[in-house]
Design an enzyme around this catalytic site. Structure first.
Site, PDB file in Angstrom:
ATOM      1  N   ASN A 213     -73.788  17.635  13.319  1.00 26.16           N
ATOM      2  CA  ASN A 213     -73.564  18.254  12.078  1.00 26.16           C
ATOM      3  C   ASN A 213     -74.862  17.935  11.374  1.00 26.16           C
ATOM      4  OD1 ASN A 213     -73.104  15.478  10.694  1.00 26.16           O
ATOM      5  ND2 ASN A 213     -71.435  15.457  12.312  1.00 26.16           N
ATOM      6  N   LYS A 292     -80.071  22.034  32.507  1.00 24.76           N
ATOM      7  CA  LYS A 292     -79.765  23.026  31.323  1.00 24.76           C
ATOM      8  C   LYS A 292     -78.720  24.207  31.922  1.00 24.76           C
ATOM      9  CE  LYS A 292     -82.383  26.031  28.640  1.00 24.76           C
ATOM     10  NZ  LYS A 292     -83.398  26.705  28.252  1.00 24.76           N
ATOM     11  N   PRO A 310     -62.074  10.288  19.692  1.00 19.54           N
ATOM     12  CA  PRO A 310     -61.093   9.359  18.896  1.00 19.54           C
ATOM     13  C   PRO A 310     -61.527   9.151  17.488  1.00 19.54           C
ATOM     14  CG  PRO A 310     -62.831   8.280  20.247  1.00 19.54           C
ATOM     15  CD  PRO A 310     -62.757   9.596  20.546  1.00 19.54           C
ATOM     16  N   ASP A 311     -60.561   8.753  16.514  1.00 16.09           N
ATOM     17  CA  ASP A 311     -60.944   8.455  15.299  1.00 16.09           C
ATOM     18  C   ASP A 311     -61.078   7.032  15.124  1.00 16.09           C
ATOM     19  OD1 ASP A 311     -60.583   8.079  12.450  1.00 16.09           O
ATOM     20  OD2 ASP A 311     -59.572   9.788  12.075  1.00 16.09           O
ATOM     21  N   ILE A 312     -62.444   6.663  14.913  1.00 14.85           N
ATOM     22  CA  ILE A 312     -62.731   5.295  14.991  1.00 14.85           C
ATOM     23  C   ILE A 312     -62.079   4.558  13.773  1.00 14.85           C
ATOM     24  CG2 ILE A 312     -64.664   3.783  15.055  1.00 14.85           C
ATOM     25  CD1 ILE A 312     -66.400   6.347  16.106  1.00 14.85           C
ATOM     26  N   PHE A 328     -64.938   7.525   4.160  1.00 15.03           N
ATOM     27  CA  PHE A 328     -65.457   8.573   3.552  1.00 15.03           C
ATOM     28  C   PHE A 328     -64.840   9.842   3.702  1.00 15.03           C
ATOM     29  CE2 PHE A 328     -69.470   7.315   1.209  1.00 15.03           C
ATOM     30  CZ  PHE A 328     -69.502   6.150   1.604  1.00 15.03           C
ATOM     31  N   LYS A 342     -56.378  12.130   2.686  1.00 16.14           N
ATOM     32  CA  LYS A 342     -57.279  11.481   3.389  1.00 16.14           C
ATOM     33  C   LYS A 342     -56.985   9.763   3.719  1.00 16.14           C
ATOM     34  CE  LYS A 342     -60.500  13.677   5.448  1.00 16.14           C
ATOM     35  NZ  LYS A 342     -61.346  14.627   5.827  1.00 16.14           N
ATOM     36  N   LYS A 346     -55.702   8.011   6.816  1.00 19.51           N
ATOM     37  CA  LYS A 346     -56.526   7.080   7.666  1.00 19.51           C
ATOM     38  C   LYS A 346     -55.886   5.618   7.621  1.00 19.51           C
ATOM     39  CE  LYS A 346     -59.860  10.086   8.697  1.00 19.51           C
ATOM     40  NZ  LYS A 346     -60.562  10.157   9.883  1.00 19.51           N
TER      41      LYS A 346
HETATM   42  O1  C5P Z   1     -61.241  13.042   9.286  1.00 16.31           O
HETATM   43  P1  C5P Z   1     -62.429  13.144   8.699  1.00 16.31           P
HETATM   44  O2  C5P Z   1     -63.526  13.426   9.629  1.00 16.31           O
HETATM   45  O3  C5P Z   1     -62.656  13.913   7.356  1.00 16.31           O
HETATM   46  O4  C5P Z   1     -62.587  11.254   8.257  1.00 16.31           O
HETATM   47  C1  C5P Z   1     -63.742  10.871   7.534  1.00 16.31           C
HETATM   48  C2  C5P Z   1     -63.690   9.364   7.621  1.00 16.31           C
HETATM   49  O5  C5P Z   1     -63.400   9.122   8.948  1.00 16.31           O
HETATM   50  C3  C5P Z   1     -65.107   9.219   7.649  1.00 16.31           C
HETATM   51  O6  C5P Z   1     -65.073   7.602   7.165  1.00 16.31           O
HETATM   52  C4  C5P Z   1     -65.556   8.936   9.060  1.00 16.31           C
HETATM   53  O7  C5P Z   1     -66.738   7.970   9.178  1.00 16.31           O
HETATM   54  C5  C5P Z   1     -64.325   8.533   9.720  1.00 16.31           C
HETATM   55  N1  C5P Z   1     -64.295   9.212  11.180  1.00 16.31           N
HETATM   56  C6  C5P Z   1     -63.929   8.145  12.435  1.00 16.31           C
HETATM   57  N2  C5P Z   1     -63.990   8.757  13.479  1.00 16.31           N
HETATM   58  C7  C5P Z   1     -63.793  10.049  13.593  1.00 16.31           C
HETATM   59  C8  C5P Z   1     -63.639  10.754  12.429  1.00 16.31           C
HETATM   60  C9  C5P Z   1     -64.172  10.437  11.067  1.00 16.31           C
HETATM   61  O8  C5P Z   1     -64.527   7.189  11.968  1.00 16.31           O
HETATM   62  N3  C5P Z   1     -63.542  10.579  14.984  1.00 16.31           N
END
Ligand code: C5P
Length: 406
Positions: A213, A292, A310-312, A328, A342, A346
């Site tokens: 991105n 490739k 995974p959502d860290i 963020f 959000k 989170k």
């Molecule tokens: O769900 P979204 O991507 O909008 O959430 C943004 C926040 O979650 C940011 O703080 C981003 O660094 C964190 N994040 C993360 N792991 C992910 C997706 C988002 O830590 N896979």
């Protein structure tokens, strides 16, 4: 509160005897270009390395070299020059110069004005041979100066003028400028450990293609600098960006979301605050091809299958031993409502909301801070200024927050 940064500061630069004196010329140039006024004071030894005329031309002011040939009519240069200064920097600081300062000796203009500095914020940038730097007496002097409130900037490691390799090189002029600016920031995070994620992630599909991105990493870099300025020990886990490694910060470069998660988990013990500024890719190609993928004539385009990353942040925030977690949100519209939702989702105590299209790649930003009590708008400013505001808000919340309370 953040101290306002005036347009122009009076910087008193002491140059002592060392090869690195030539780098002090660049420092003067950088400081004057940034709008500061620089008064240079040289020791006799320094004048053997670089002529005062060079510093005079660069600073636009006569250089003070001798207490017996003062610039001022009253002969009180050692008092007047330091009284007029917003900050004192000694670069390079030789072993002799450190020794005099640590032991209260004053036998020339520079050493006497160091003694007369009072509360003027002071930074020393040592430069000497590695054996000299490692010498127990020099280390004792350095220790004592730090205890006396002097900021010690460097030295760095690397090749030395004498041909040896080791610790003792003066840090780069641009880094001395960062150290000088740090003198004017509050030290609200002294003794704290801050972990920051930044930049995009890159999710490979084959050897040359992948998903990513437009995050530049600039906001994360600004937060890292702001946290360092405020005295924190900072670790920055960053996806691929075009930015140079930040000064004073431990940088852990990663590529993918899975690597970012692993690096964050490894760095987590002992961390007081996690600031997740990274734009982590939500999905990754299910299969990363080794070579490739070749385009064949008349062939249907391949189907890209994705797995969810995974959502860290959410994972760390849910741990019983979670540090203070800050998220963020880059939204496209309805910033406040989306940011508040959000934050709840989170499970973090603080979330910074901004409008994605108005921040990606830019040097400035505007955002809203959302916590359990409401929202605070931070108007458009440089990312560094916003980083300083955000870090100050985090520092205020740290002591009272042992567990996130979404
Ligand atoms: O769900 P979204 O991507 O909008 O959430 C943004 C926040 O979650 C940011 O703080 C981003 O660094 C964190 N994040 C993360 N792991 C992910 C997706 C988002 O830590 N896979």
């Amino acid at each position: 509160m953040i101290n306002p940064i005036p347009q122009s500061r009076h910087i008193l630069l002491g140059v002592s005897g060392g090869v690195a004196a030539y780098k002090a010329c660049e420092l003067v140039r950088g400081l004057t270009k940034a709008g500061h006024q620089v008064q240079v004071v040289m020791t006799t030894a320094a004048t053997h390395f670089v002529g005062p005329a060079t510093f005079q031309a660069l600073s636009g002011r006569p250089v003070a070299t001798d207490q017996w040939q003062p610039l001022a009519a009253n002969g009180m240069d050692h008092i007047d020059l330091v009284r007029a200064a917003d900050a004192l920097v000694v670069a390079p600081a030789s072993a002799d110069c450190l020794g005099k300062a640590a032991n209260g000796l004053g036998d020339d203009l520079l050493s006497t004005l160091v003694l007369a500095r009072g509360a003027v914020p002071t930074v020393f940038a040592p430069a000497m041979n590695r054996e000299m730097w490692a010498n127990a007496a020099v280390q004792r002097n350095v220790q004592r100066l730090c205890e006396d409130g002097v900021r010690m900037a460097g030295p760095a490691s690397g090749e030395q003028a004498c041909g040896e390799v080791g610790e003792g090189r003066m840090i780069e002029p641009e880094h001395i400028m960062l150290e000088l600016e740090a003198l004017f920031q509050p030290k609200a995070l002294a003794g704290r450990r801050v972990l920051i994620t930044a930049g995009p992630t890159f999710e490979p599909w084959d050897a040359v293609r992948g998903l990513t991105n437009r995050s530049s990493g600039k906001m994360g870099w600004a937060l890292a600098r702001a946290a360092w300025e405020q005295g924190a020990e900072v670790t920055l886990v960053a996806g691929p960006t075009a930015l140079p490694p930040p000064y004073g910060v431990r940088l852990l470069p990663v590529e993918t979301a899975l690597q970012m998660r692993a690096a964050v988990l490894a760095a987590l013990p002992g961390v007081d605050a996690l600031i997740a500024a990274a734009a982590v890719a939500d999905w990754r190609p299910s299969q990363a091809h080794a070579g490739k993928l070749k385009k064949q004539p008349d062939q249907q385009p391949p189907v890209l299958q994705l797995d969810t990353n995974p959502d860290i942040l959410a994972e760390i925030a849910a741990r019983p031993d979670a540090p203070y977690c800050v998220g963020f949100a880059a939204e496209a519209d309805d910033l406040l409502a989306n940011a508040q939702a959000k934050r709840q989702r989170k499970g973090v105590p603080l979330l910074v909301g901004n409008l994605g299209p108005q921040t990606f790649g830019r040097d400035d930003n505007a955002c809203v801070l959302v916590d359990a009590h409401g929202a605070t708008e931070l108007p458009r400013a440089s990312k560094l200024e916003l980083g300083r505001r955000i870090v100050s808000e985090i520092a205020l919340r740290l002591p009272s927050c042992s567990k996130p309370h979404p």
